[in-house]
Scaffold this active site. Structure first.
Site, PDB file in Angstrom:
ATOM      1  N   ASN A  65       0.860  -1.180   0.000  1.00  0.00           N
ATOM      2  CA  ASN A  65       0.000   0.000   0.000  1.00  0.00           C
ATOM      3  C   ASN A  65       0.898   1.232   0.000  1.00  0.00           C
ATOM      4  OD1 ASN A  65      -1.779   2.061   0.480  1.00  0.00           O
ATOM      5  ND2 ASN A  65      -2.688   1.153   2.312  1.00  0.00           N
ATOM      6  N   ARG A  74      -2.864  -1.690  -3.405  1.00  0.00           N
ATOM      7  CA  ARG A  74      -4.023  -0.809  -3.241  1.00  0.00           C
ATOM      8  C   ARG A  74      -3.858   0.336  -4.226  1.00  0.00           C
ATOM      9  NH1 ARG A  74      -4.916   3.670   0.935  1.00  0.00           N
ATOM     10  NH2 ARG A  74      -7.098   4.190   0.593  1.00  0.00           N
ATOM     11  N   HIS A  84     -12.399   4.649   0.240  1.00  0.00           N
ATOM     12  CA  HIS A  84     -12.502   3.706   1.370  1.00  0.00           C
ATOM     13  C   HIS A  84     -13.295   2.469   0.959  1.00  0.00           C
ATOM     14  CE1 HIS A  84     -11.996   6.872   4.844  1.00  0.00           C
ATOM     15  NE2 HIS A  84     -10.826   6.404   4.429  1.00  0.00           N
ATOM     16  N   ARG A 133      -9.435  17.315   7.070  1.00  0.00           N
ATOM     17  CA  ARG A 133     -10.306  17.655   5.931  1.00  0.00           C
ATOM     18  C   ARG A 133     -11.652  18.161   6.426  1.00  0.00           C
ATOM     19  NH1 ARG A 133      -9.646  12.085   2.857  1.00  0.00           N
ATOM     20  NH2 ARG A 133      -7.904  11.655   4.235  1.00  0.00           N
ATOM     21  N   GLU A 193      -8.116  -3.941   5.462  1.00  0.00           N
ATOM     22  CA  GLU A 193      -8.091  -3.801   4.008  1.00  0.00           C
ATOM     23  C   GLU A 193      -7.085  -4.755   3.369  1.00  0.00           C
ATOM     24  OE1 GLU A 193      -7.645   0.245   5.209  1.00  0.00           O
ATOM     25  OE2 GLU A 193      -8.751   0.906   3.429  1.00  0.00           O
TER      26      GLU A 193
END
Ligand code: ADP
Length: 397
Positions: A7, A91, A180, A239, A380
């Site tokens: 990743n 990923r 996500h 964010r 993940e």
């Protein structure tokens, strides 16, 4: 047949090595500070941990250091020879509307991912650097791309289109893609098992440094809070999540340059912007408990925004089988879960306080709750490993 999961983030490379059967995690690690001087490589094999500094800080040297660690660090190391690795799962953040599932990487996939770079300038180039390095350093392994956007390929146009001039969509790809997706897909699969319902209706809440909600009907995504980029939706570490788009031209007309507005929304907003303290939820919540008003407001705004999406998505998936909490905040904070769920008994959401305070993957709803409330630590990498093993086996058969 070991499978390596890589990743590559904007400044780090995380990796995990899985053995025969992907439930079998052998070890892994992280390289932090990629792109800077002397990145740090932390590697875990069994119960031993190793640390080293890289001479050169790019992704290629990072992946080379990973191969070295897997085959040389520890006694014995995790594996004897890098050629044992049959598949490398990557990923990839943005698959645009081109990729609706995981694919074996070939030249055309690389070109497509490259062309999507404009939509994810921080992520796709890093993902590609990892893919190129793995193809060069592990040439015998099958590369597989697992996309963070793919789970949302089932969204209907009314959920993914914005009400903007049609031309913006056609010419500039302006639409909701969602992110996500690897996490929400993993959570949906685990929830199906926990609820003993093969294709459940769910609201999945991934609440970490990045945060998103996903509405899932019959096991398929029907809506999500993140948009064309991962900026839309919930309040995150730095964010802003949702704002009125007119804020942007208001600020531009007031003389703020675009770069400053972008920084404010992406890096200086969210929990950090509201609290003025930190993007780290635990720290902000601690200060809120100690009486800091700005920190308390940050927590309240975070919770308020999650409830706003929870309400909207419960309507979309009615009758809802389960609400899932995941991500660093969703998995670990029983207070936040309690705040988000307070007063929702009439909607069929009843929390059991003792179960809420427990640990690990579990149901936290009371037996009287008509909706199952679940805490599921996300994973993940295991899903990337499974997709990779499946495609490798398919190729071999
Ligand atoms: P990422 O999106 O980078 O994977 P994580 O899912 O690890 O992030 O989530 C990080 C967030 O989880 C941080 O804001 C951190 O403060 C928060 N967190 C971790 N543990 C707790 C806890 N016990 N209580 C509240 N928040 C927590």
């Amino acid at each position: 047949m070991p499978v390596l999961v890589i990743n590559c983030g904007s400044s780090s490379i995380k990796y995990k090595l899985y053995g025969l059967g992907v439930e079998n995690l052998l070890g892994g690690g992280i390289i932090e500070g990629v792109g800077e001087e002397r990145p740090k490589h932390l590697h875990a094999a069994g119960d031993r941990e190793f640390e080293a500094e890289l001479e050169v800080g790019d992704y290629r040297h990072g992946v080379a250091s990973i191969v070295k660690a897997l085959t040389g660090w520890g006694s014995p190391p995790l594996m004897g020879d890098p050629t044992e690795i049959v598949g490398v799962g990557h990923r990839v953040v943005h698959g645009g509307d081109r990729f609706s599932e995981s694919v074996v990487i070939d030249r055309s996939v690389i070109e497509e991912v490259e062309s999507l770079g404009a939509l994810a300038p921080l992520h796709n180039p890093a993902n590609l650097a990892g893919i190129r390095a793995a193809r060069e350093l592990l040439p015998g392994a099958v590369g597989v791309a697992v996309f963070d956007t793919a789970f949302f390929s089932t969204l209907s146009p009314h959920a993914y289109r914005y009400a903007v001039p049609e031309r913006w969509w056609r010419d500039f790809g302006v639409r909701r893609y969602g992110f996500h997706g690897i996490s929400h897909r993993y959570l949906a699969q685990r929830a199906a098992r926990l609820l003993e319902t093969p294709r459940p209706n769910l609201v999945s809440l991934h609440l970490g440094a990045g945060a998103s909600a996903c509405a899932i009907r019959d096991g398929k995504a029907v809506d999500t809070s993140m948009g064309m980029t991962p900026l839309e939706g919930l309040v995150m570490g730095t964010r802003s999540g949702d704002i009125d788009p007119a804020v942007v031209f208001h600020l531009m007309e007031a003389g703020l340059p675009a770069s400053e507005i972008r920084r404010g929304l992406q890096r200086e907003g969210g929990l950090l912007g509201l609290s003025g303290i930190s993007s780290d939820f635990r720290l902000v919540a601690g200060r809120a408990r100690a009486g800091d008003r700005a920190a308390a407001l940050a927590v309240e705004t975070f919770v308020h925004r999650v409830r706003r999406y929870l309400g909207a998505f419960l309507v979309q998936v009615a009758p809802c089988d389960g609400v899932i909490f995941s991500g660093g905040i969703g998995e670990n904070s029983h207070e936040v879960r309690q705040l988000i769920l307070s007063g929702l008994e009439t909607l069929g959401l009843v929390v059991d306080p003792a179960r809420n305070r427990g640990e690990g993957e579990r149901r936290i709803s009371a037996d009287t709750s008509s909706v199952g409330i679940l805490v599921i630590p996300t994973d993940e990498e295991s899903l990337i490993a499974r997709d990779t093993a499946r495609l490798v086996n398919h190729r071999r058969s």
